[in-house]
Design a protein around this motif. Sequence first.
Motif, PDB file in Angstrom:
ATOM      1  N   UNK A   1      -8.634 -13.506  11.066  1.00 15.01           N
ATOM      2  CA  UNK A   1      -7.638 -14.271  10.318  1.00 15.01           C
ATOM      3  C   UNK A   1      -7.683 -13.928   8.831  1.00 15.01           C
ATOM      4  N   UNK A   2      -6.524 -13.761   8.245  1.00 20.60           N
ATOM      5  CA  UNK A   2      -6.443 -13.387   6.833  1.00 20.60           C
ATOM      6  C   UNK A   2      -5.041 -13.645   6.353  1.00 20.60           C
ATOM      7  N   UNK A   3      -4.856 -13.735   5.038  1.00 22.24           N
ATOM      8  CA  UNK A   3      -3.491 -13.824   4.530  1.00 22.24           C
ATOM      9  C   UNK A   3      -3.174 -12.661   3.609  1.00 22.24           C
ATOM     10  N   UNK A   4      -4.181 -11.912   3.158  1.00 22.99           N
ATOM     11  CA  UNK A   4      -3.938 -10.778   2.276  1.00 22.99           C
ATOM     12  C   UNK A   4      -4.445  -9.477   2.914  1.00 22.99           C
TER      13      UNK A   4
ATOM     14  N   UNK B   1       3.254   2.297   2.845  1.00 20.96           N
ATOM     15  CA  UNK B   1       2.761   2.384   4.218  1.00 20.96           C
ATOM     16  C   UNK B   1       2.545   0.985   4.786  1.00 20.96           C
ATOM     17  N   UNK B   2       2.522  -0.010   3.925  1.00 19.82           N
ATOM     18  CA  UNK B   2       2.610  -1.383   4.400  1.00 19.82           C
ATOM     19  C   UNK B   2       3.073  -2.239   3.228  1.00 19.82           C
TER      20      UNK B   2
ATOM     21  N   UNK C   1      -9.455  -0.562  -4.502  1.00 20.88           N
ATOM     22  CA  UNK C   1      -9.987  -1.857  -4.057  1.00 20.88           C
ATOM     23  C   UNK C   1     -10.506  -2.665  -5.258  1.00 20.88           C
TER      24      UNK C   1
ATOM     25  N   UNK D   1      -9.053  -5.957  -7.006  1.00 21.98           N
ATOM     26  CA  UNK D   1      -9.453  -7.315  -6.602  1.00 21.98           C
ATOM     27  C   UNK D   1     -10.967  -7.462  -6.447  1.00 21.98           C
ATOM     28  N   UNK D   2     -11.606  -6.416  -5.901  1.00 23.42           N
ATOM     29  CA  UNK D   2     -13.028  -6.563  -5.532  1.00 23.42           C
ATOM     30  C   UNK D   2     -13.979  -6.116  -6.640  1.00 23.42           C
TER      31      UNK D   2
ATOM     32  N   UNK E   1       0.882  -1.167   0.000  1.00 27.19           N
ATOM     33  CA  UNK E   1       0.000   0.000   0.000  1.00 27.19           C
ATOM     34  C   UNK E   1       0.918   1.214   0.000  1.00 27.19           C
TER      35      UNK E   1
ATOM     36  N   UNK F   1      -2.504  -7.567   5.655  1.00 29.17           N
ATOM     37  CA  UNK F   1      -1.358  -6.791   5.162  1.00 29.17           C
ATOM     38  C   UNK F   1      -1.817  -5.492   4.521  1.00 29.17           C
ATOM     39  N   UNK F   2      -2.913  -5.571   3.771  1.00 35.78           N
ATOM     40  CA  UNK F   2      -3.392  -4.374   3.089  1.00 35.78           C
ATOM     41  C   UNK F   2      -3.951  -3.371   4.098  1.00 35.78           C
TER      42      UNK F   2
ATOM     43  N   UNK G   1     -14.523 -15.667  -6.002  1.00 32.88           N
ATOM     44  CA  UNK G   1     -14.259 -15.994  -4.595  1.00 32.88           C
ATOM     45  C   UNK G   1     -13.745 -14.829  -3.764  1.00 32.88           C
ATOM     46  N   UNK G   2     -13.458 -13.715  -4.385  1.00 33.11           N
ATOM     47  CA  UNK G   2     -13.127 -12.531  -3.590  1.00 33.11           C
ATOM     48  C   UNK G   2     -14.452 -11.834  -3.289  1.00 33.11           C
TER      49      UNK G   2
ATOM     50  N   UNK H   1      -3.213  -2.770   7.064  1.00 36.70           N
ATOM     51  CA  UNK H   1      -2.184  -2.075   7.848  1.00 36.70           C
ATOM     52  C   UNK H   1      -1.622  -0.852   7.132  1.00 36.70           C
ATOM     53  N   UNK H   2      -1.862  -0.741   5.847  1.00 40.64           N
ATOM     54  CA  UNK H   2      -1.343   0.400   5.090  1.00 40.64           C
ATOM     55  C   UNK H   2      -2.203   1.649   5.201  1.00 40.64           C
ATOM     56  N   UNK H   3      -3.364   1.544   5.857  1.00 40.20           N
ATOM     57  CA  UNK H   3      -4.294   2.679   5.905  1.00 40.20           C
ATOM     58  C   UNK H   3      -4.478   3.186   7.325  1.00 40.20           C
TER      59      UNK H   3
END
Lengths: 423, 103
Positions: free
Chosen positions: B76-79, A392-393, B38, B41-42, A379, B82-83, B51-52, B85-87
């Motif tokens: 719980x997540x794997x993607x 930022x991440x 967003x 992916x979405x 990000x 991480x995303x 599946x997203x 945390x950037x906001x």
Amino acid sequence: MPGLSRRRFIQLTGAAGCLSFFGCSGAERKPSKARVLIIGGGYGGATAAKYIKLFDRAIDVTLIEPSKPYFSCSGSNEVIAGLHELAWLGRSQDPLAATYGVHLVRAKVAAIDPSRRRAQLEQGLRLDYDRLIMAPGIDFRWDALAGYDEKASEIAPHAWKAGPQTLLLRQQLEAMPDGGVVMITAPANPYRCPPGPYERASLIAYYLKRQKPRSKILIIDAKAQFSKQALFEQGWKDLYPGMIEWISPADSGSIEEVIAEARTVLTEFDEYHADVLNVIPPQKAGLLAERTGLTDKSGWCPVDPRSFASTLLPNIHVIGDACIATPMPKSAFAANSQAKVCAAAIVAVLNGRQPGAPSLLNNCYSFLEPNYAISITGVYEVSGRSKQIVATSAGETPMHADRRREADYARAWQKNIEADVFR
Amino acid sequence: MQRTARLAMIVCGCVSLPLQAAEPQTARPDAAMLSHNCAGCHGTFGHGPGKIPSINGKPESEFVRIMRDFKYGRRPASVMDRIARGYKDEDFAAMAAFFAAQK
Ligand SMILES: Cc1cc2nc3c(=O)[nH]c(=O)nc-3n(C[C@H](O)[C@H](O)[C@H](O)COP(=O)(O)OP(=O)(O)OC[C@H]3O[C@@H](n4cnc5c(N)ncnc54)[C@H](O)[C@@H]3O)c2cc1C
């Protein structure tokens, strides 16, 4: 419309799209606010065309792309491994004309005259612009690796632009006897799709494991480390034990020369032979960007990341693989995100507003086999102080994470990004 | 799109926008800028088959809660962890309003 007859323009654009250059045939539309010309209908350019129209329909948008269809590089490693046919990678920009009123021009741009704000098509026709977006992707530095020029790529394919090269590599793999050696050379950074060579090695291994299980894959790398390295190496150990060997320049020295006919690669200290040789050569911004004077000595285009405006020439923006957007990777996802920042900034400026703060995103999946994928995420925003892009991440798939679920996400991403860019 | 632009202004406080632009350290990207990313992916405006999960029309409070849970490791997540945390937390409110308004 200097230099371009109406009839010729209609021939080029086809029936689709409202020809508002001449006052729209529907005549209900006001004269356009401004003309934006976009060169390249790949992930960057097509996204920019769609989103400018979504943000402000009164802006006249023309998208120029010679290839029909455009073949997506993303997904091309799956085609090489025989999981899909080439047609699966084909994308059309036609819906952008029908749905959003983007003009499509099927042609190659020969030159730009930045002082006149004019693009010259290869057919000799000219198009004027108020703002130009360059999204030409990459070209190869045919002079950068001894022995590897365009002709050599017909023997030792790069398959780093999707299309006939993708098929050539696949056919060579299919023709290779069991027990053969496939060699991939990976370039130094920066280049298109940093994890791409390793995804390719993985999916070729998937094919070989089933069809030619005694075969081996060698990756000769120009760099001492690579994207998602720990995850790839873990996956190779689990899925393809003993099959993929990665050779770092720390072991073999730099890549010095390619002898395509002999499918041989010479490094500083060693000589490697293969049955199938895939050379991923050093790269630079698309030729037109270079010829226009948009590149610096790195071969890529410096931009102001708040708008992706060129820092070298006025009224021209550069997005996607061609631009310098470090620390973002050169990916379809990044090109899509940059295109939205660029589109929003251009629309703001053309409406007399100051562009807002940008936000950028990247999330790239790599398949190691059809039900096993990993990802890398970033990000980004633009630092108020340095005016540079900062993460930022950033992160990768955790070691314990569910690879099958990431593979499902990766497939869903392919569908959703296609729709977000081309429809 | 006009609706979206208006929405962005409401979320960011329309009058203060030009001032914020003059002080880049404090400016946050507006709701539309944040949210269109967003789509990678979405899906465009959050409409994604497959599946997203789609995120259009999601109630704002739920959107904000889920994003905060991703960000602070409570979901719980794997993607998405991480995303997220950037906001900044305030970004989630902006995105929530944007997607809640998409039908
Ligand atoms: C094997 C491989 C796998 C990949 N996998 C992924 C992935 O999983 N995820 C991901 O996000 N990215 C992936 N990528 C990267 C992705 O394909 C690129 O980053 C992306 O295509 C860049 O988009 P772009 O618009 O900058 O360039 P391109 O998509 O290359 O588009 C540029 C377009 O410009 C046109 N053009 C060039 N010159 C002219 C001219 N003079 N006149 C008119 N038109 C012109 C070209 O015809 C081309 O269609 C992969 C790449 C490879 C090679």
